[in-house]
Design a protein around this motif. Structure first.
Motif, PDB file in Angstrom:
ATOM      1  N   ILE A   1     -12.181  12.926 -49.903  1.00 57.25           N
ATOM      2  CA  ILE A   1     -12.746  14.274 -49.939  1.00 57.25           C
ATOM      3  C   ILE A   1     -13.837  14.421 -48.883  1.00 57.25           C
ATOM      4  O   ILE A   1     -13.905  15.438 -48.178  1.00 57.25           O
ATOM      5  N   LEU A   2     -14.698  13.419 -48.767  1.00 56.09           N
ATOM      6  CA  LEU A   2     -15.739  13.477 -47.739  1.00 56.09           C
ATOM      7  C   LEU A   2     -15.144  13.501 -46.333  1.00 56.09           C
ATOM      8  O   LEU A   2     -15.607  14.256 -45.466  1.00 56.09           O
ATOM      9  N   ALA A   3     -14.120  12.696 -46.100  1.00 58.52           N
ATOM     10  CA  ALA A   3     -13.473  12.677 -44.786  1.00 58.52           C
ATOM     11  C   ALA A   3     -12.806  14.020 -44.498  1.00 58.52           C
ATOM     12  O   ALA A   3     -12.881  14.527 -43.365  1.00 58.52           O
ATOM     13  N   PHE A   4     -12.155  14.605 -45.497  1.00 66.16           N
ATOM     14  CA  PHE A   4     -11.524  15.914 -45.325  1.00 66.16           C
ATOM     15  C   PHE A   4     -12.556  16.962 -44.936  1.00 66.16           C
ATOM     16  O   PHE A   4     -12.339  17.759 -44.013  1.00 66.16           O
ATOM     17  N   ASN A   5     -13.694  16.970 -45.629  1.00 65.07           N
ATOM     18  CA  ASN A   5     -14.737  17.939 -45.307  1.00 65.07           C
ATOM     19  C   ASN A   5     -15.293  17.720 -43.909  1.00 65.07           C
ATOM     20  O   ASN A   5     -15.574  18.687 -43.193  1.00 65.07           O
ATOM     21  N   ALA A   6     -15.452  16.473 -43.500  1.00 64.29           N
ATOM     22  CA  ALA A   6     -15.954  16.190 -42.156  1.00 64.29           C
ATOM     23  C   ALA A   6     -14.957  16.657 -41.090  1.00 64.29           C
ATOM     24  O   ALA A   6     -15.356  17.266 -40.085  1.00 64.29           O
ATOM     25  N   VAL A   7     -13.666  16.403 -41.301  1.00 66.93           N
ATOM     26  CA  VAL A   7     -12.645  16.831 -40.341  1.00 66.93           C
ATOM     27  C   VAL A   7     -12.601  18.351 -40.245  1.00 66.93           C
ATOM     28  O   VAL A   7     -12.514  18.916 -39.136  1.00 66.93           O
ATOM     29  N   MET A   8     -12.681  19.019 -41.371  1.00 67.03           N
ATOM     30  CA  MET A   8     -12.643  20.479 -41.345  1.00 67.03           C
ATOM     31  C   MET A   8     -13.874  21.064 -40.653  1.00 67.03           C
ATOM     32  O   MET A   8     -13.763  22.049 -39.916  1.00 67.03           O
ATOM     33  N   LEU A   9     -15.036  20.456 -40.850  1.00 66.70           N
ATOM     34  CA  LEU A   9     -16.236  20.929 -40.176  1.00 66.70           C
ATOM     35  C   LEU A   9     -16.121  20.747 -38.662  1.00 66.70           C
ATOM     36  O   LEU A   9     -16.455  21.667 -37.899  1.00 66.70           O
ATOM     37  N   VAL A  10     -15.632  19.604 -38.239  1.00 67.79           N
ATOM     38  CA  VAL A  10     -15.449  19.353 -36.809  1.00 67.79           C
ATOM     39  C   VAL A  10     -14.424  20.334 -36.237  1.00 67.79           C
ATOM     40  O   VAL A  10     -14.610  20.876 -35.137  1.00 67.79           O
ATOM     41  N   TRP A  11     -13.342  20.588 -36.966  1.00 72.57           N
ATOM     42  CA  TRP A  11     -12.312  21.522 -36.505  1.00 72.57           C
ATOM     43  C   TRP A  11     -12.890  22.926 -36.345  1.00 72.57           C
ATOM     44  O   TRP A  11     -12.620  23.625 -35.354  1.00 72.57           O
ATOM     45  N   LEU A  12     -13.694  23.365 -37.310  1.00 74.02           N
ATOM     46  CA  LEU A  12     -14.287  24.691 -37.242  1.00 74.02           C
ATOM     47  C   LEU A  12     -15.235  24.812 -36.054  1.00 74.02           C
ATOM     48  O   LEU A  12     -15.173  25.778 -35.284  1.00 74.02           O
ATOM     49  N   ILE A  13     -16.100  23.829 -35.877  1.00 73.57           N
ATOM     50  CA  ILE A  13     -17.063  23.870 -34.767  1.00 73.57           C
ATOM     51  C   ILE A  13     -16.344  23.813 -33.424  1.00 73.57           C
ATOM     52  O   ILE A  13     -16.661  24.577 -32.503  1.00 73.57           O
ATOM     53  N   ALA A  14     -15.362  22.923 -33.301  1.00 76.19           N
ATOM     54  CA  ALA A  14     -14.639  22.797 -32.037  1.00 76.19           C
ATOM     55  C   ALA A  14     -13.833  24.054 -31.727  1.00 76.19           C
ATOM     56  O   ALA A  14     -13.786  24.503 -30.574  1.00 76.19           O
ATOM     57  N   GLY A  15     -13.220  24.648 -32.729  1.00 77.73           N
ATOM     58  CA  GLY A  15     -12.428  25.857 -32.511  1.00 77.73           C
ATOM     59  C   GLY A  15     -13.275  27.035 -32.090  1.00 77.73           C
ATOM     60  O   GLY A  15     -12.931  27.760 -31.145  1.00 77.73           O
TER      61      GLY A  15
END
Length: 121
Positions: free
Chosen positions: A40-54
């Motif tokens: 769950i923590l890894a999923f949240n980190a990936v989604m945050l990085v995806w949002l910022i990068a996008g």
């Protein structure tokens, strides 16, 4: 006055029993959580990085439009739609993983089944 001694008051305090496993004085670098918690923590980190990068990459591509206001507005709308989609996927994934985390709780799996009520019919 007479010196009364109540039963139990003068007995020594019970000593606590030693625990089954010894307490480690070493501090752990990472807490000992269930594996799904780390997912769950890894999923949240990936989604945050995806949002910022996008959002960051979309804001940089709007500079190619030059002075055309229509092109910049379309870029901003596309960025908002993309960010909204990422946030929606993030929320849906977090809810699904959260439900799975609650259902697979180790404490609930170790519970004994409830006793059936007596047949009173």
């Amino acid at each position: 006055m007479a010196n009364h001694q109540y039963q139990g008051w003068s007995s020594p305090q019970p000593q606590p029993q030693p625990s089954a496993r010894p307490v480690s004085r070493r501090h752990r670098r990472f807490p000992r959580w269930r594996p799904l918690t780390w997912v769950i923590l890894a999923f949240n980190a990936v989604m945050l990085v995806w949002l910022i990068a996008g959002v960051n990459s979309a804001s940089n591509s709007g500079k190619d439009c030059g002075a055309q206001q229509l092109c910049q507005d379309a870029n901003d709308i596309g960025t908002a739609i993309g960010a909204g989609l990422v946030v929606f996927l993030w929320a849906a994934g977090a809810v699904i993983l959260g439900v799975i985390w609650l259902v697979t709780n180790s404490r609930s799996a170790s519970r004994e089944p409830r006793e059936r009520p007596p047949n009173s019919w």
